[in-house]
Design a protein around this motif. Sequence first.
Motif, PDB file in Angstrom:
ATOM      1  N   SER A   1      -6.433  -5.846  -5.693  1.00 46.07           N
ATOM      2  CA  SER A   1      -5.229  -5.018  -5.512  1.00 46.07           C
ATOM      3  C   SER A   1      -4.563  -5.358  -4.186  1.00 46.07           C
ATOM      4  O   SER A   1      -3.336  -5.276  -4.056  1.00 46.07           O
TER       5      SER A   1
ATOM      6  N   LEU B   1      -2.404  -8.504  -4.771  1.00 50.81           N
ATOM      7  CA  LEU B   1      -1.197  -8.193  -5.535  1.00 50.81           C
ATOM      8  C   LEU B   1      -0.237  -7.345  -4.698  1.00 50.81           C
ATOM      9  O   LEU B   1       0.982  -7.526  -4.769  1.00 50.81           O
ATOM     10  N   SER B   2      -0.790  -6.459  -3.930  1.00 50.55           N
ATOM     11  CA  SER B   2       0.048  -5.626  -3.076  1.00 50.55           C
ATOM     12  C   SER B   2       0.754  -6.481  -2.027  1.00 50.55           C
ATOM     13  O   SER B   2       1.949  -6.300  -1.753  1.00 50.55           O
TER      14      SER B   2
ATOM     15  N   ARG C   1       3.479  -8.436  -3.708  1.00 50.34           N
ATOM     16  CA  ARG C   1       4.576  -7.577  -4.133  1.00 50.34           C
ATOM     17  C   ARG C   1       5.467  -7.208  -2.965  1.00 50.34           C
ATOM     18  O   ARG C   1       6.664  -6.934  -3.127  1.00 50.34           O
TER      19      ARG C   1
ATOM     20  N   PRO D   1       2.984  -7.173 -10.994  1.00 45.01           N
ATOM     21  CA  PRO D   1       2.372  -5.957 -11.545  1.00 45.01           C
ATOM     22  C   PRO D   1       1.128  -5.543 -10.771  1.00 45.01           C
ATOM     23  O   PRO D   1       0.676  -6.249  -9.864  1.00 45.01           O
ATOM     24  N   ASP D   2       0.567  -4.394 -11.165  1.00 41.22           N
ATOM     25  CA  ASP D   2      -0.585  -3.833 -10.453  1.00 41.22           C
ATOM     26  C   ASP D   2      -1.894  -4.515 -10.801  1.00 41.22           C
ATOM     27  O   ASP D   2      -2.846  -4.481 -10.018  1.00 41.22           O
ATOM     28  N   GLU D   3      -1.957  -5.126 -11.976  1.00 40.72           N
ATOM     29  CA  GLU D   3      -3.188  -5.787 -12.392  1.00 40.72           C
ATOM     30  C   GLU D   3      -2.881  -7.169 -12.936  1.00 40.72           C
ATOM     31  O   GLU D   3      -1.985  -7.332 -13.768  1.00 40.72           O
TER      32      GLU D   3
END
Lengths: 150, 355
Positions: B248, B251-252, B255, B264-266
């Motif tokens: 996460s 991805l964070s 983002r 996306p979150d996953e």
Amino acid sequence: MRLGWRVLTAAAVASAVAAGGQSMTASAGPPVALGPEPVTVVVEIEHSRFSVDEIPVARGTTVRFVVVNHDPINHELIVGPQAVHDRHRDGTERRHRPKPGEVSVPALERRVTSYTFESTGTVEMACHLPGHYDYGMRGEVTVVDEPSST
Amino acid sequence: MRYRTPLAVVIAAVTMMLTPAAALACGGLVGENGSIQLGKTTTLAAYTNGVERYVTAFEFSGSGKSVGSIVPLPDVPSSVDRGGRWTLQRLQQEVAPPPAAVAATAARAESAAGDVDIVLEKEIDALDITVLKGGGDEVGRWALDNGFFLPPDAPEVLDFYASRSQVFMAAKFDAGRAADLGQGAGDSTPIMATIPTDNPWVPLRILGLGRDGEERVEADVFLLTDERPALLAGGPGVQVKRSEQASSLLLSDLRSDKGMKWVPDEMWLSYLQVDAAAPALDYDLAVAASAGAEPSLIDAGIGPAAAVPLAPASPLLPTTWTIWALIGLAIGTAVFAGLTIRHRRGWMPPTPVGP
């Protein structure tokens, strides 16, 4: 040389238009030398490869090379003694004014050059644009004393 | 031309770590006198919600006036923009602490495009981006007419890609404009192409463009997919180094970069390494991102005989060679045991009889 190119080479040579009705076949046995009357050999270039890279000719034969460039990049055909190849290999000209045995062939175009093979032996043919020779754009014309047989 | 039906797509990040001597980026075109050398190329292709984002960057070094590169794309992009500030570096950090310097090149159409269709033209910093559509001959002629130097293997490579997708992105870097912008050797500009497409694939063969038989192609490939992907290559030069759920945090971080809010979150992260002799890298990487789907031979540019399915090498599982070694050891042990038993029976002295 891959089998496919052997077939193409033989077929290309077999399809050469000879003024005196000469031709070469892809059958077994040593190839028949072209000449001594003037002959035309079509050399097609695709994916930076010559379609014909072994051409036997009789001494004194004038060969008219019709070079057809199917690639979207420039090529050239240089035929002659080693000194000529050294000059082109070490030179910086991107294109050459036509001389006997030396012709630049722009992308997707066709050009013609002629060369008379006066002495027996092996005469190299090549493209000396950067990287092309090492990539495989080279061949040989073998000049022999024996006249062609029909 | 390859036709595709819309599907969830894959995010592929391709990082090319090129040796300075190789000097050819994803596209392999050099400047008019070869004086500009492309040091590294990093590319990220991401697909989610039916759209693929293709982020690529090039770093250059040298003193020539301009250098260019052509990148094959799976489909026509709807837009091309600046691709974040540090996305590619962050991906490199995920697998290797040293940040990867990235660079980008752009192309400026200086003359008529000939028979190609010019889909999009855009300036991004010192890069001139041109998205064009056409066959190998058309794209090659356009490149030639626009100052690109094409190596002798270019006709075959362009045909290799044009037979499957006739979309290419040309990137030409102008050193003069870079100087005006205060950019120099080592600086880079990432660009992102947003591409509606059905199935993602990673062009690998293009990495070998212009390299001779002695040179090797080394590249890092990052894939981010909605699910664990099925992968297919055409030779042994690609290995899966990591295959796991993307953190996460990663991805964070992605983002939060400019232009990357769509992450996306996953997602599933796959990290692959390419290490192959240039002539042997005559295939691409096919990706199937949907569960149960099979990667396409056409996408990999190969026939069935050349297919090499890729699986992650797990440290908890023995490698193939280890398995065969164990099997061989087991067989050898069994044979030895059998021979030993027979030997002992054969040499047992007869029971003495007699008075």
